[in-house]
Design an enzyme around this catalytic site. Structure first.
Site, PDB file in Angstrom:
ATOM      1  N   HIS A  23      44.331  15.444   4.984  1.00 32.55           N
ATOM      2  CA  HIS A  23      43.528  14.709   5.955  1.00 32.55           C
ATOM      3  C   HIS A  23      42.448  13.999   5.151  1.00 32.55           C
ATOM      4  CE1 HIS A  23      41.586  13.583   9.645  1.00 32.55           C
ATOM      5  NE2 HIS A  23      40.448  14.132   9.235  1.00 32.55           N
ATOM      6  N   HIS A  40      35.986  10.143   9.936  1.00 30.29           N
ATOM      7  CA  HIS A  40      37.434  10.324   9.789  1.00 30.29           C
ATOM      8  C   HIS A  40      38.126  10.027  11.106  1.00 30.29           C
ATOM      9  CE1 HIS A  40      37.290  14.677  11.344  1.00 30.29           C
ATOM     10  NE2 HIS A  40      36.044  14.295  11.285  1.00 30.29           N
ATOM     11  N   CYS A 124      44.791   8.727   9.281  1.00 34.63           N
ATOM     12  CA  CYS A 124      43.495   8.946   8.645  1.00 34.63           C
ATOM     13  C   CYS A 124      43.400   8.299   7.267  1.00 34.63           C
ATOM     14  CB  CYS A 124      43.187  10.440   8.554  1.00 34.63           C
ATOM     15  SG  CYS A 124      44.436  11.401   7.658  1.00 34.63           S
TER      16      CYS A 124
END
Length: 167
Positions: A23, A40, A124
């Protein structure tokens, strides 16, 4: 964690290990009363104290919504415990000026335009690279496609040979 907080610079790409994938977030420093904030993008359950909802729902679950969030590094890290500064892409792509990186990330966080999450085109990593380099890109997606093609290529060749009468 303290060592990372001492080493990270505004505009850095942070890569959070999530076992099967990474991520990504962009470090923005002090933002919305948070000392070590990361902006994010992803599909999240519910909401966060300083998140900005992007659309009202998704096909998979009414409680999972794509959002651009601003959270402290520790919150993004969660229980996984692995995060690193990863600006390796700087070797092949010139990053934007620091002010531009932060402006893009914070404006996208504050914006109310709907953004649809798409694993292959708007995830992301795409978001972080758009903020840092001005162009969305995901090396994870590229690597995944390459792995998939490598895995299915022998089977595809065999099927084509059978169809065309070659053994």
């Amino acid at each position: 964690m303290r060592a990372l907080e001492d080493e990270v610079y505004i505009g850095d790409r942070l890569e959070f290990n999530r076992v099967m994938y990474s991520h990504w977030g962009i470090y923005v420093g002090e933002y919305e009363n948070e000392k070590h904030a990361v902006i994010h993008f992803g599909m999240f359950e519910g909401g966060a104290a300083f998140s900005k909802k992007k659309i009202s729902g998704s096909a998979s679950s009414a409680s999972r919504k794509p959002e651009i969030r601003a959270d402290p590094i520790r919150k993004v890290l969660g229980n996984f415990g692995l995060v690193r500064i990863n600006n390796i892409r700087d070797k092949i792509v010139k990053c934007l000026d620091l002010g531009v990186i932060i402006r893009v990330a914070t404006e996208m966080h504050r914006d109310e335009k709907p953004i649809n999450y798409n694993l292959f085109e708007r995830n992301c990593e795409h978001f972080v690279n758009l903020c840092r380099y001005g162009k969305a890109h995901s090396e994870q997606v590229d690597a995944g496609k390459e792995t998939l093609l490598t895995a299915i290529w022998p089977t595809t060749r065999m099927i084509c040979s059978i169809i065309h009468g070659h053994s």
